[in-house]
Design a protein around this motif. Structure first.
Motif, mmCIF file in Angstrom:
data_model
loop_
_atom_site.group_PDB
_atom_site.id
_atom_site.type_symbol
_atom_site.label_atom_id
_atom_site.label_comp_id
_atom_site.label_asym_id
_atom_site.label_seq_id
_atom_site.Cartn_x
_atom_site.Cartn_y
_atom_site.Cartn_z
ATOM 1 N N PRO B 105 0.317 -1.069 0.323
ATOM 2 C CA PRO B 105 -0.122 0.532 -0.061
ATOM 3 C C PRO B 105 0.679 1.335 0.168
ATOM 4 O O PRO B 105 0.367 2.214 -0.010
ATOM 5 C CB PRO B 105 -0.731 -0.034 1.189
ATOM 6 C CG PRO B 105 0.305 -0.435 2.285
ATOM 7 C CD PRO B 105 0.642 -1.408 1.534
ATOM 8 N N GLY B 106 1.769 1.270 0.344
ATOM 9 C CA GLY B 106 3.120 2.086 0.184
ATOM 10 C C GLY B 106 3.683 2.910 1.761
ATOM 11 O O GLY B 106 2.038 2.769 2.568
ATOM 12 N N THR B 107 4.121 3.466 1.574
ATOM 13 C CA THR B 107 4.468 4.349 3.293
ATOM 14 C C THR B 107 4.394 6.339 2.410
ATOM 15 O O THR B 107 5.272 6.484 1.281
ATOM 16 C CB THR B 107 5.905 4.470 3.972
ATOM 17 O OG1 THR B 107 6.114 2.939 4.386
ATOM 18 C CG2 THR B 107 6.097 5.558 4.388
ATOM 19 N N ARG B 108 3.840 7.242 2.679
ATOM 20 C CA ARG B 108 3.933 8.260 2.594
ATOM 21 C C ARG B 108 4.844 8.661 3.069
ATOM 22 O O ARG B 108 4.528 8.971 4.468
ATOM 23 C CB ARG B 108 2.437 8.815 1.941
ATOM 24 C CG ARG B 108 2.201 10.065 2.617
ATOM 25 C CD ARG B 108 2.830 10.900 0.839
ATOM 26 N NE ARG B 108 1.517 9.999 -0.271
ATOM 27 C CZ ARG B 108 1.353 10.090 -1.672
ATOM 28 N NH1 ARG B 108 2.308 10.639 -2.092
ATOM 29 N NH2 ARG B 108 0.384 9.781 -2.188
ATOM 30 N N LEU B 109 5.962 9.561 2.647
ATOM 31 C CA LEU B 109 7.034 10.503 3.215
ATOM 32 C C LEU B 109 6.594 11.362 2.755
ATOM 33 O O LEU B 109 6.858 11.828 1.973
ATOM 34 C CB LEU B 109 7.695 9.742 2.437
ATOM 35 C CG LEU B 109 9.240 10.299 3.584
ATOM 36 C CD1 LEU B 109 9.638 10.252 5.407
ATOM 37 C CD2 LEU B 109 10.586 9.773 3.223
ATOM 38 N N LEU B 110 6.737 12.398 4.275
ATOM 39 C CA LEU B 110 7.293 14.224 3.930
ATOM 40 C C LEU B 110 7.750 14.512 5.189
ATOM 41 O O LEU B 110 8.411 13.946 6.193
ATOM 42 C CB LEU B 110 5.744 14.317 4.503
ATOM 43 C CG LEU B 110 5.892 15.844 4.683
ATOM 44 C CD1 LEU B 110 5.785 16.736 3.294
ATOM 45 C CD2 LEU B 110 4.666 16.463 5.544
#
Lengths: 110, 112
Positions: B105-110
């Motif tokens: 599902p992914g990792t949303r990185l900021l």
């Protein structure tokens, strides 16, 4: 280098309409894949194609491996609201490298 | 579908932080991949592991460091990232190298 050109970039359609999108490459591919990505999620494999001319269905989705081996098509029949998302094509060339298209964003208007 | 899981799903980090992304696949696959997905751009392949050995490193900056302790687990260690590294990081696996890939599902990185 190789690129996958996916079109259209975006589509806005009425619920119940059919949808067509395609992907073209500058060189021959051995495999074509179609994925759907919902917002905030990873791509989910819809259909895999391994042979030129192959036509494969998955429910209301139908994809074809072009006979030139440089393109592929995805059709969605009788669209419904949950078809909303981004559709990606991916192709594998003769060197076993995978390339991805930039995606087609689909919006279905109820 | 829980074939490929990723944690965390969201991550905010400063440029001086060190963090790690984790991927686990339950499909019995032998190959695992890290991709970076930025807006309006195709998926960018970062690393490929086959049977726990790195087989491809796509000119990724050294501030990204992958680790594959076994065929089911893949990590991406992050340190001194830049704001332009903000993106969705996707893990994928396939039965063998360069076969059809299944994504997490992914990792949303900021990065701030």
């Amino acid at each position: 280098g190789q690129q996958l050109n996916q079109s259209p970039q975006s589509m806005f359609i009425q619920e119940g309409e059919d949808v067509s999108m395609n992907c073209t490459s500058s060189s021959i591919f051995n495999t074509w894949l179609w994925y759907k990505q919902d917002p905030g999620e990873g791509p989910v494999l819809l259909i895999a194609l391994y042979k030129a001319g192959e036509l494969t269905s998955n429910g209301r989705l139908t994809a074809q491996f072009g006979i030139t081996r440089k393109d592929s098509f995805l059709n969605i029949s009788a669209s419904i609201p949950s078809d909303v998302g981004i559709y990606f094509c991916a192709g594998q060339n003769t060197g076993n490298q995978f390339y991805f298209g930039t995606g087609t964003s689909l919006t279905v208007i109820p | 579908e829980t074939g490929v899981t990723q944690t965390p799903r969201h991550l905010v980090m400063g440029m001086t932080n060190k963090k790690s992304l984790k991927c686990e696949q339950h499909l019995g696959h032998n190959a695992m991949y890290w991709y970076k997905q930025s807006a309006k751009k195709p998926l960018e392949l970062m690393f490929v592991y086959s049977l726990e050995e790195r087989v491809e490193n796509n000119s990724v900056p050294s501030r990204f460091s992958p680790e594959c302790p076994n065929s089911s687990h893949l990590f991406l260690h992050l340190h001194t990232l830049q704001p332009e590294d903000s993106a969705l990081y996707l893990c994928a696996s396939s039965q063998d190298n360069w076969e059809t890939q299944y994504f997490g599902p992914g990792t949303r990185l900021l990065v701030l």
